[in-house]
Design a protein around this motif. Structure first.
Motif, short mmCIF file in Angstrom:
data_model
loop_
_atom_site.label_atom_id
_atom_site.label_comp_id
_atom_site.label_asym_id
_atom_site.label_seq_id
_atom_site.Cartn_x
_atom_site.Cartn_y
_atom_site.Cartn_z
N GLU A 1 2.18 1.79 -3.48
CA GLU A 1 1.13 2.29 -4.38
C GLU A 1 0.89 3.78 -4.15
OE1 GLU A 1 -2.21 -0.16 -3.63
OE2 GLU A 1 -1.52 -1.81 -4.92
N ASP A 2 0.91 4.20 -2.91
CA ASP A 2 0.74 5.62 -2.60
C ASP A 2 1.88 6.45 -3.19
OD1 ASP A 2 -1.57 5.00 -1.26
OD2 ASP A 2 -0.63 5.01 0.74
N CYS B 1 3.76 10.12 -7.54
CA CYS B 1 4.65 10.41 -8.67
C CYS B 1 3.85 10.70 -9.93
CB CYS B 1 5.60 9.23 -8.90
SG CYS B 1 6.85 9.01 -7.62
N LYS B 2 2.80 9.94 -10.17
CA LYS B 2 1.96 10.17 -11.35
C LYS B 2 1.30 11.55 -11.28
CE LYS B 2 0.77 5.36 -12.41
NZ LYS B 2 -0.34 4.36 -12.49
N SER B 3 0.82 11.91 -10.10
CA SER B 3 0.17 13.22 -9.95
C SER B 3 1.17 14.35 -10.19
CB SER B 3 -0.43 13.33 -8.54
OG SER B 3 -1.01 14.60 -8.33
N LEU C 1 3.66 5.66 -5.80
CA LEU C 1 3.51 5.66 -7.25
C LEU C 1 2.42 6.65 -7.69
CD1 LEU C 1 4.25 4.48 -10.00
CD2 LEU C 1 2.61 2.64 -9.58
N ASN C 2 1.32 6.68 -6.98
CA ASN C 2 0.24 7.62 -7.33
C ASN C 2 0.70 9.06 -7.16
OD1 ASN C 2 -1.57 5.55 -7.92
ND2 ASN C 2 -2.33 5.43 -5.81
N LYS D 1 0.83 -1.20 0.00
CA LYS D 1 0.00 0.00 0.00
C LYS D 1 0.87 1.26 0.00
CE LYS D 1 -3.94 2.26 0.54
NZ LYS D 1 -3.43 3.62 0.78
#
Length: 386
Positions: free
Chosen positions: A329-330, A335-337, A332-333, A326
């Motif tokens: 995943e946080d 970084c995408k943002s 990675l999200n 988890k």
């Protein structure tokens, strides 16, 4: 008869009478003394005889064990759950000393502790049972005793190895079995085969190099860490690992035992005082100690032999893995943002440059693989508006 002769004869007669009287007086005293000696002799031997008769029906007990235990009170030795050693200093020292004697004089020295025969372990437990009052029906107590015995057996094997290395070759060593240990010739030759094995020799060199690099020298001497920590308790609470590390490596009179111990403790204090990020959990003392001292299988650094690390269950491992996944995943999200915001800002800058009729070079970073339009404005070639 002349008066002088009569006086001398009377004196001799009186002297003779006194000697006879003295002998008669002494005779009852001597007889009384003989009776008293006989009575004392009987009393000295009666307890031993009675004790032997009492223990005689138990055929499983050794004769020497029965004799040793006769007329003696056993010392109570307790090993609390999770400690692996007695918390009482006297109990700990007595138990270790007796196990050391047993492992040296009454059982063999195996090439590996796993090869120690069950009857030898049973004999060792019998001898301990004749000395101490212990709960040998408790599996944890028995396993703790076996752990102490395996460690002391390993120490004896090291000393026997030093004896082996005093000879020019293995053939000469085979003919010179050490006499201080309970070794048969077969047992000694097995150890000689082990000591002459190149793999074992390389492992010994590695272990010796590791021991030379140990810089965190404690100040407890031969005292067990479990007993030392228990003696330092306040309000029935033992010191945590960090405080105990300082207590076993620092004293007001002598300071730190080594520079490395001081550096390690300062690192612990630094980690403990580090601000915790919002939403994150603070590190526990155990987490800090593991980060500074490292972790080892079956051993907790800083607490000595005895306590074992808690084994995580499969469900705990799964929960820990899900938590780590988890967190990834946080990250990675996030970084995408951040990438999307950066791409929007770059598009705005590019549009402004194009409006000013300035040639715009293509962006160098590739678009994510899962982006539907991989040839978006961020990857378009430069345009010449002339």
């Amino acid at each position: 008869m002349a008066p002088g002769k009569l006086s001398k004869k009377r004196t001799r007669t009186q002297s003779t009478c006194k000697q006879v009287a003295t002998q008669k007086d002494r005779q009852p005293v001597q007889e009384l003394q003989q009776v008293s000696d006989a009575l004392n002799h009987t009393q000295e031997h009666e307890p031993q005889h009675i004790s032997n008769v009492t223990n005689q029906p138990n055929e499983e007990n050794d004769l020497d064990t029965t004799v040793e235990n006769s007329g003696k009170n056993k010392l109570l030795v307790e090993i609390p759950e999770g400690k692996g050693r007695p918390t009482d200093a006297v109990q700990s020292a007595k138990l270790s000393s007796e196990i050391g004697i047993i492992s040296r004089q009454f059982i063999s020295i195996p090439t590996k502790w796993k090869e120690m025969k069950d009857d030898a372990k049973f004999h060792a437990l019998e001898r301990l049972n004749s000395k101490f009052e212990m709960k040998f029906d408790d599996d944890y107590v028995k396993s703790s005793v076996m752990s102490i015995m395996s460690k002391l057996s390993r120490n004896h094997r090291h000393k026997v190895h030093l004896h082996f290395k005093t000879f020019p070759n293995v053939d000469v060593a085979r003919q010179n079995k050490p006499t201080k240990y309970n070794l048969t010739q077969e047992n000694w030759e097995q150890l000689c085969d082990l000591f002459s094995d190149p793999k074992y020799q390389r492992r010994c060199e590695t272990n010796a190099r590791v021991r030379r690099n140990v810089k965190l020298t404690p100040n407890q001497g031969s005292r067990a860490f479990v007993a030392s920590r228990y003696a330092m308790r306040k309000d029935d609470q033992e010191p945590n690992r960090m405080d105990f590390f300082k207590a076993t490596h620092y004293s007001n009179n002598k300071g730190w035992t080594t520079v490395e111990a001081k550096t390690a403790y300062e690192k612990m204090v630094e980690l403990q005082s580090t601000p915790v990020e919002e939403g994150a959990e603070p590190e526990t003392i155990d987490d800090i100690m593991d980060e500074v001292l490292g972790t080892r299988s079956g051993y907790i650094p800083g607490l000595g032999y005895g306590p074992k690390p808690n084994k995580k269950s499969s469900s705990a491992d799964r929960i820990d893995l899900e938590k780590r996944l988890k967190n990834k995943e946080d990250e990675l999200n996030a970084c995408k943002s951040n990438f999307e915001v950066l791409q929007t800002q770059m598009d705005a800058m590019r549009s402004a440059l194009l409006a000013a009729r300035i040639q715009v070079p293509p962006l160098q970073f590739p678009a994510p693989n899962n982006t539907p339009n991989s040839s978006s404005s961020g990857s378009q070639p430069a345009q010449n508006l002339d």
